[in-house]
Design an enzyme around this catalytic site. Structure first.
Site: not given
Length: 318
Positions: A265, A236, A208, A284
């Site tokens: 992004e 991430r 995370p 992505h």
């Protein structure tokens, strides 16, 4: 109830269906929603679904009818959980729908680096092989995965699946994880960060994003890695310091960097990673196989149905 999807295009650009949700209420689907449009579009809705549109404390305060927020993703940082909890708004997510899809992308990237299939396919469209005097040719290094050391940061659903695949390739797998030794999958050893950095031929990020993991890959940690190493980030974007990685690639202190996520992004054209020939960047899409999106929509629909039946599932806040 009125159901509003604020940014449905990425999950369903036209090849799937929202029919399941249409059967549960009055549905309005927006392909995209700008921040200044959020309140206006959601003001009459009891149920709001979002992927990347932020449902902040300020937004929640302006939506008096709101009872439920369904996040069309696993991560739910786009919702102010505390503000939702104070209002008694149920917030759900869609866990584990993309495990197989993301794990597959990890190895798509890795095999691209090791075998350079896109390089040869492009050359041969322009006649390189046809003009070759021998039956074969290669002008890049070609590398086997078997026997190499695969390092993983984070052993959640995706990290564990990636570990299984790496083992199937004959790789030695080690992980930086909060899990105890007895909780690790067979074939995976637990190591500390310095050992992981120093000994991994491949480093794959699946943790995370927290204050402690932000820029986990930075100038200092890169200096502890092998110059021949490959880093893969499908977690991430901010786990990585983009500038530090670009500098390491340019100076030869890192062999290759593969990413499906970046800090911003879509990225600015000035992002230094976009200019590096040994940076392999995909937009992505690791989560976006059709099979994964079918699961996403099905679970999101089931989440709404369970909420309406008074037995909510996949709740992250209530």
């Amino acid at each position: 109830m009125k159901i509003v999807i604020l940014d449905g295009y990425s999950a369903q650009p036209g090849d799937l269906s929202w029919l399941g949700l249409e059967n549960l209420g009055t549905l309005m689907v927006y392909d995209r929603t700008a921040p200044e449009q959020t309140v206006e579009r959601a003001k009459d809705a009891e149920i709001v679904l979002t992927n990347k549109v932020v449902i902040s404390k300020e937004v929640i305060a302006q939506l008096p009818l709101l009872k439920y927020v369904g996040v069309l993703a696993t991560g739910y940082n786009v919702v102010d959980i505390e503000a939702a909890r104070e209002r008694g708004i149920v917030v759900t997510n869609v866990p584990a729908y993309s495990t197989e899809s993301v794990a597959q992308m990890v190895f798509a990237h890795l095999l691209t680096v090791m075998n350079r299939t896109e390089h040869y396919a492009l050359q041969n469209r322009h006649g390189r092989w046809s003009a070759n005097p021998d039956f074969c040719y290669w002008d890049t290094e070609l590398t086997e995965l078997a026997g190499k050391t695969f390092g993983i940061v984070g052993l959640g659903n995706i990290g564990r699946r990636v570990a299984q695949i790496a083992i199937a390739f004959g790789m030695k797998v080690q992980a930086l994880t909060s899990k105890s030794e007895t909780e690790l999958p067979d074939g995976v050893s637990k190591v500390d960060l310095d050992t992981l950095l120093a000994t991994s031929d491949v480093l794959s990020l699946h943790c995370p994003l927290t204050d402690s993991t932000r820029h986990l890959v930075n100038k200092e940690t890169l200096s502890k890695m092998k110059p021949s190493a490959v880093i893969i980030n499908t977690g991430r974007g901010p786990l990585v310091d983009d500038g530090a990685v670009a500098n390491a690639l340019e100076s030869g202190r890192l062999y290759a960097f593969c990413a499906d996520v970046l800090t911003n992004e879509p990225p600015s054209m000035s992002n230094p990673l976009l200019m590096q020939p040994n940076a392999y960047i995909t937009p992505h899409i690791a989560w976006a196989t059709k099979e994964a999106r079918v699961r996403l929509i099905q679970v999101a629909t089931d989440n709404v149905r369970c909420f309406l039946n008074g037995n909510p599932q996949n709740v992250v806040s209530s």
